[in-house]
Design a protein around this motif. Structure first.
Motif, mmCIF file in Angstrom:
data_model
loop_
_atom_site.group_PDB
_atom_site.id
_atom_site.type_symbol
_atom_site.label_atom_id
_atom_site.label_comp_id
_atom_site.label_asym_id
_atom_site.label_seq_id
_atom_site.Cartn_x
_atom_site.Cartn_y
_atom_site.Cartn_z
ATOM 1 N N GLN A 106 -9.496 -0.670 3.499
ATOM 2 C CA GLN A 106 -9.567 0.779 3.269
ATOM 3 C C GLN A 106 -10.885 1.171 2.633
ATOM 4 O O GLN A 106 -11.449 2.222 2.930
ATOM 5 C CB GLN A 106 -8.382 1.230 2.403
ATOM 6 C CG GLN A 106 -7.043 1.115 3.101
ATOM 7 C CD GLN A 106 -5.857 1.354 2.189
ATOM 8 O OE1 GLN A 106 -5.942 1.192 0.962
ATOM 9 N NE2 GLN A 106 -4.733 1.713 2.770
ATOM 10 N N GLU A 107 -11.419 0.319 1.762
ATOM 11 C CA GLU A 107 -12.689 0.607 1.107
ATOM 12 C C GLU A 107 -13.857 0.504 2.084
ATOM 13 O O GLU A 107 -14.894 1.144 1.891
ATOM 14 C CB GLU A 107 -12.893 -0.348 -0.060
ATOM 15 C CG GLU A 107 -11.957 -0.060 -1.239
ATOM 16 C CD GLU A 107 -12.086 -1.104 -2.347
ATOM 17 O OE1 GLU A 107 -12.753 -2.132 -2.125
ATOM 18 O OE2 GLU A 107 -11.517 -0.877 -3.429
ATOM 19 N N ASP A 108 -13.681 -0.302 3.143
ATOM 20 C CA ASP A 108 -14.755 -0.493 4.133
ATOM 21 C C ASP A 108 -14.857 0.658 5.121
ATOM 22 O O ASP A 108 -15.817 0.773 5.868
ATOM 23 C CB ASP A 108 -14.524 -1.804 4.897
ATOM 24 C CG ASP A 108 -14.857 -3.006 4.051
ATOM 25 O OD1 ASP A 108 -15.544 -2.848 3.019
ATOM 26 O OD2 ASP A 108 -14.407 -4.125 4.411
ATOM 27 N N LEU B 190 -5.631 -5.270 2.345
ATOM 28 C CA LEU B 190 -5.471 -3.876 2.746
ATOM 29 C C LEU B 190 -6.424 -2.978 1.959
ATOM 30 O O LEU B 190 -7.076 -2.092 2.527
ATOM 31 C CB LEU B 190 -4.026 -3.434 2.520
ATOM 32 C CG LEU B 190 -3.690 -1.993 2.915
ATOM 33 C CD1 LEU B 190 -3.904 -1.769 4.401
ATOM 34 C CD2 LEU B 190 -2.239 -1.667 2.530
ATOM 35 N N LYS B 191 -6.528 -3.210 0.672
ATOM 36 C CA LYS B 191 -7.436 -2.422 -0.169
ATOM 37 C C LYS B 191 -8.880 -2.577 0.283
ATOM 38 O O LYS B 191 -9.630 -1.597 0.383
ATOM 39 C CB LYS B 191 -7.291 -2.830 -1.630
ATOM 40 C CG LYS B 191 -8.152 -2.022 -2.578
ATOM 41 C CD LYS B 191 -7.943 -2.463 -4.032
ATOM 42 C CE LYS B 191 -8.837 -1.654 -4.970
ATOM 43 N NZ LYS B 191 -8.655 -2.092 -6.391
ATOM 44 N N ALA B 192 -9.269 -3.831 0.590
ATOM 45 C CA ALA B 192 -10.650 -4.090 1.024
ATOM 46 C C ALA B 192 -10.924 -3.389 2.359
ATOM 47 O O ALA B 192 -11.998 -2.823 2.554
ATOM 48 C CB ALA B 192 -10.865 -5.586 1.164
ATOM 49 N N GLU C 58 -2.026 -7.107 -0.189
ATOM 50 C CA GLU C 58 -2.465 -5.899 -0.903
ATOM 51 C C GLU C 58 -3.979 -5.897 -1.068
ATOM 52 O O GLU C 58 -4.636 -4.868 -0.863
ATOM 53 C CB GLU C 58 -1.790 -5.821 -2.278
ATOM 54 C CG GLU C 58 -0.327 -5.447 -2.266
ATOM 55 C CD GLU C 58 -0.090 -3.944 -2.120
ATOM 56 O OE1 GLU C 58 -1.069 -3.200 -1.922
ATOM 57 O OE2 GLU C 58 1.076 -3.530 -2.199
ATOM 58 N N ALA C 59 -4.551 -7.052 -1.418
ATOM 59 C CA ALA C 59 -6.007 -7.146 -1.608
ATOM 60 C C ALA C 59 -6.739 -6.938 -0.280
ATOM 61 O O ALA C 59 -7.756 -6.233 -0.230
ATOM 62 C CB ALA C 59 -6.359 -8.507 -2.209
ATOM 63 N N GLY D 92 0.812 -1.208 0.000
ATOM 64 C CA GLY D 92 0.000 0.000 0.000
ATOM 65 C C GLY D 92 0.848 1.262 0.000
ATOM 66 O O GLY D 92 0.464 2.274 0.592
ATOM 67 N N ARG E 290 4.397 -0.399 8.219
ATOM 68 C CA ARG E 290 2.969 -0.672 8.418
ATOM 69 C C ARG E 290 2.742 -1.471 9.699
ATOM 70 O O ARG E 290 1.771 -1.246 10.425
ATOM 71 C CB ARG E 290 2.387 -1.426 7.223
ATOM 72 C CG ARG E 290 2.148 -0.536 6.021
ATOM 73 C CD ARG E 290 1.077 -1.077 5.095
ATOM 74 N NE ARG E 290 0.702 -0.046 4.137
ATOM 75 C CZ ARG E 290 -0.242 0.851 4.359
ATOM 76 N NH1 ARG E 290 -0.908 0.837 5.501
ATOM 77 N NH2 ARG E 290 -0.522 1.757 3.444
#
Length: 233
Positions: free
Chosen positions: A230-232, A226-228, A223-224, A27, A34
């Motif tokens: 952040q989107e939540d 972390l992205k999920a 990565e997936a 990220g 992190r």
């Protein structure tokens, strides 16, 4: 006072990245940074002792100074590691603030640990004296003999996949490491050393996103995740 030892001296050969895996970005930020940021979100944590390979100490210190300037990290210091993870943790334990009552050990390559799990481990240590983060095993596990034949299928309900952080009262962990050194014993994790003393170790249920970034595939998964997350938000 709670001190955290973060072993970061591994070679990371399975990552095949040509560098220590904790230097890789997740990220847009190094994995090690992190990881420390998650502990910065836990008020009970007073310091983080990062244990690095002797040849990487300056690199780690520069990385953490830069990250600290962008956004505060918990109080940290870097010490030299040893030839085995167990020796690295022993060096970190020797460097902990003498006022620390609880010591956590956490893999540098587990950057997705949730603060709530860290806090739960700390609370379990206050009650029991020792605690580990873990998740129920999802797979069927076989015990296999030297000839490659199945010997036993242990009940899955009794099996937990162990993660970090692992936390202990300081005096318990120090005694466990001293006994292991005296016996020439190398354990698979910190709890295995404490178990040899007969001291209790509680299990704190963690979550499956607290993966250890060990292979290239793990980095993609992290990565997936972390992205999920952040989107939540």
């Amino acid at each position: 006072m709670v001190s955290v030892i973060i072993p970061a001296a591994g070679q990371g050969r399975r990552m095949q990245a040509g560098c220590n895996k904790v230097f890789l970005t997740l990220g847009g930020e190094p994995v090690l940074v992190r990881t420390l940021r998650q502990f910065a979100r836990v008020p009970a944590v007073s310091e983080c002792i990062v244990v690095a390979g002797a040849q990487e100490m300056e690199t780690v210190e520069a990385m953490l100074r830069a990250a600290d300037a962008r956004e505060g990290l918990p109080s940290w210091r870097v010490v030299a590691g040893g030839s085995e993870r167990q020796y690295s943790v022993a060096n970190g334990l020797a460097a902990c603030d003498k006022k620390a009552e609880i010591v956590l050990v956490h893999d540098a390559a587990r950057p997705l640990i949730r603060p709530a799990v860290i806090e739960a481990v700390i609370e379990a240590v206050r009650t029991t004296g020792g605690a580990i983060a873990a998740v129920p095993e999802k797979n069927t596990v076989k015990v296999v003999d030297a000839a490659g034949r199945v010997v036993e299928t242990p009940p899955r309900s009794a099996l937990w996949a162990v993660q970090t952080p692992q936390g202990f009262r300081r005096e318990t962990l120090a005694a466990a490491y001293a006994q292991a050194a005296a016996d020439g014993f190398l354990g698979t994790d910190d709890a295995s050393l404490v178990e040899r003393l007969g001291a209790p170790v509680a299990v704190v249920e963690s979550d499956y996103q607290n993966i250890k970034v060990t292979t290239p595939e793990d980095l993609v998964i992290a990565e997936a995740l972390l992205k999920a997350a952040q989107e939540d938000r």
